[in-house]
Design an enzyme around this catalytic site. Structure first.
Site, mmCIF file in Angstrom:
data_model
loop_
_atom_site.group_PDB
_atom_site.id
_atom_site.type_symbol
_atom_site.label_atom_id
_atom_site.label_comp_id
_atom_site.label_asym_id
_atom_site.label_seq_id
_atom_site.Cartn_x
_atom_site.Cartn_y
_atom_site.Cartn_z
ATOM 1 N N ARG A 72 0.894 -1.171 0.043
ATOM 2 C CA ARG A 72 -0.012 0.090 -0.001
ATOM 3 C C ARG A 72 0.975 1.222 0.070
ATOM 4 O O ARG A 72 2.187 0.922 0.342
ATOM 5 C CB ARG A 72 -0.837 -0.119 1.218
ATOM 6 C CG ARG A 72 -1.853 -1.216 1.228
ATOM 7 C CD ARG A 72 -2.515 -1.167 2.665
ATOM 8 N NE ARG A 72 -3.744 -2.347 2.788
ATOM 9 C CZ ARG A 72 -3.135 -3.296 3.117
ATOM 10 N NH1 ARG A 72 -2.151 -3.664 4.031
ATOM 11 N NH2 ARG A 72 -4.090 -4.388 3.381
ATOM 12 N N LYS A 97 -1.747 -2.294 7.633
ATOM 13 C CA LYS A 97 -3.223 -2.011 8.001
ATOM 14 C C LYS A 97 -3.807 -3.052 8.937
ATOM 15 O O LYS A 97 -3.442 -4.169 8.626
ATOM 16 C CB LYS A 97 -3.926 -2.020 6.704
ATOM 17 C CG LYS A 97 -5.432 -1.783 6.588
ATOM 18 C CD LYS A 97 -6.085 -1.754 5.235
ATOM 19 C CE LYS A 97 -7.601 -1.212 5.446
ATOM 20 N NZ LYS A 97 -8.118 -1.291 4.197
ATOM 21 N N HIS A 203 -2.774 2.666 -5.973
ATOM 22 C CA HIS A 203 -3.386 1.337 -5.473
ATOM 23 C C HIS A 203 -3.697 0.344 -6.701
ATOM 24 O O HIS A 203 -3.710 -0.867 -6.480
ATOM 25 C CB HIS A 203 -4.629 1.481 -4.799
ATOM 26 C CG HIS A 203 -4.942 0.425 -3.834
ATOM 27 N ND1 HIS A 203 -4.092 0.350 -2.696
ATOM 28 C CD2 HIS A 203 -6.156 -0.520 -3.504
ATOM 29 C CE1 HIS A 203 -4.633 -0.508 -1.831
ATOM 30 N NE2 HIS A 203 -5.628 -0.928 -2.371
ATOM 31 N N ARG A 206 -0.794 -2.001 -6.839
ATOM 32 C CA ARG A 206 -0.730 -3.212 -5.928
ATOM 33 C C ARG A 206 -2.010 -4.256 -6.318
ATOM 34 O O ARG A 206 -1.693 -5.440 -6.330
ATOM 35 C CB ARG A 206 -1.321 -2.694 -4.545
ATOM 36 C CG ARG A 206 -1.831 -3.596 -3.476
ATOM 37 C CD ARG A 206 -2.011 -3.012 -1.980
ATOM 38 N NE ARG A 206 -2.841 -3.700 -1.139
ATOM 39 C CZ ARG A 206 -2.401 -4.431 -0.331
ATOM 40 N NH1 ARG A 206 -0.898 -4.519 -0.142
ATOM 41 N NH2 ARG A 206 -2.991 -5.323 0.476
ATOM 42 N N HIS A 229 -3.878 -9.853 3.573
ATOM 43 C CA HIS A 229 -5.334 -9.610 3.562
ATOM 44 C C HIS A 229 -5.971 -10.540 4.804
ATOM 45 O O HIS A 229 -5.472 -11.888 5.059
ATOM 46 C CB HIS A 229 -6.022 -10.308 2.482
ATOM 47 C CG HIS A 229 -6.085 -9.297 1.224
ATOM 48 N ND1 HIS A 229 -6.096 -9.646 -0.016
ATOM 49 C CD2 HIS A 229 -5.734 -7.976 1.068
ATOM 50 C CE1 HIS A 229 -6.109 -8.813 -0.863
ATOM 51 N NE2 HIS A 229 -5.949 -7.641 -0.034
ATOM 52 N N TYR A 238 -8.885 -11.127 -6.948
ATOM 53 C CA TYR A 238 -8.197 -11.221 -8.208
ATOM 54 C C TYR A 238 -8.292 -12.406 -9.104
ATOM 55 O O TYR A 238 -8.056 -12.389 -10.179
ATOM 56 C CB TYR A 238 -6.816 -11.251 -7.895
ATOM 57 C CG TYR A 238 -6.451 -9.869 -6.893
ATOM 58 C CD1 TYR A 238 -6.533 -8.347 -7.456
ATOM 59 C CD2 TYR A 238 -6.118 -9.932 -5.589
ATOM 60 C CE1 TYR A 238 -6.512 -7.442 -6.646
ATOM 61 C CE2 TYR A 238 -6.119 -8.903 -4.627
ATOM 62 C CZ TYR A 238 -6.279 -7.504 -5.189
ATOM 63 O OH TYR A 238 -6.003 -6.401 -4.352
#
Length: 261
Positions: A72, A97, A203, A206, A229, A238
């Protein structure tokens, strides 16, 4: 009753009653629903065009890390020197995050550019120390445990700001990390200068990292770890991008022996 629950029960009935396969140890079924809006992903050629349009310097190097390591933007800008492990081609992200830590890949192609970049950053840091403003922000726990760490080279930001500023929390004058808006503007300007019709942002790089790793055969669980994640369903978006792109599927019109036009 929701359709998802009906389908779950139907699958359990099929395995246990028809196929006679016990499902006691599989745990709850966790369906990866198709998101309403799939992320924008650049092709490899579009990534190449974007990088070619970026001016050499810290902004382009930051963009390379977003795509090359799946970071990120905030994670890239908060990187400390000690978190780059060139020897093993690994990059460590602390307190990302959600307060998570992880390790991801550090592209070998960036080893040389990073060394040259850090040589310049170190010279700037030494000049700041000589002027009495060489201290960097550290979390309270670290600052209290290691009082001299704020001036140590290994704790400095990889991408420091071009200007000094006053820390509103302590009033100390120091060099913060590079502004996210500076990188965002550079990427937008580069995208506008290309023929890329998609909305290309920091982003997006990424998202492109994750999708291209899937195309290259990396399993989805590994990508989940690389991106930090919490839920697998987030990474599965994805897979849906690849499904939507119909990679490798050709039109029957292109298989005709003669040009029909």
């Amino acid at each position: 009753m929701r359709a998802e629950v009906v389908l779950d029960r139907a699958l359990i009935f099929l395995y246990e009653q028809v196929l006679e396969i016990e499902l006691d140890d599989i745990g709850p079924l966790d369906r990866a629903d198709r998101p309403k809006r799939l992320p924008t992903v650049l092709s490899r050629e579009e990534v190449r065009q974007l990088f070619a349009a970026l001016s050499p310097g810290p902004n382009r190097l930051t963009a390379h890390l977003l795509y090359g390591s799946g970071l990120r933007l905030s994670e890239a800008l908060r990187l400390r020197v000690k978190e780059l492990d060139v020897g093993t081609s690994r990059l460590h992200v602390w307190d990302g995050k959600g307060g998570t830590d992880r390790t991801t890949v550090l592209p070998e192609r960036l080893h040389g550019p990073l060394r040259r970049h850090l040589k310049t950053v170190k010279a700037q840091h030494e000049a700041d120390c000589a002027d009495g403003v060489g201290g960097v922000y550290l979390p309270d726990a670290i600052a209290e445990k290691y009082p001299t760490a704020k001036t140590e080279w290994r704790w400095q930001y990889v991408f420091p700001s071009t200007t000094l500023s006053e820390d509103p929390r302590s009033g100390a004058v120091r060099r913060h990390h590079r502004s996210d808006s500076a990188v965002q503007r550079a990427v937008k300007k580069a995208a506008d200068a290309t023929d890329i019709e998609k909305r290309a942002t920091c982003h997006t790089l990424r998202h492109s990292f994750a999708t291209h790793r899937l195309q290259d055969g990396t399993d989805v669980r590994t990508i989940q770890k690389l991106l930090a994640h919490e839920q697998l369903r987030t990474t599965m978006q994805y897979v849906h991008v690849l499904e939507q792109s119909d990679d490798g599927v050709t039109s029957p019109l292109d298989t005709l022996p003669e040009d029909p036009t």
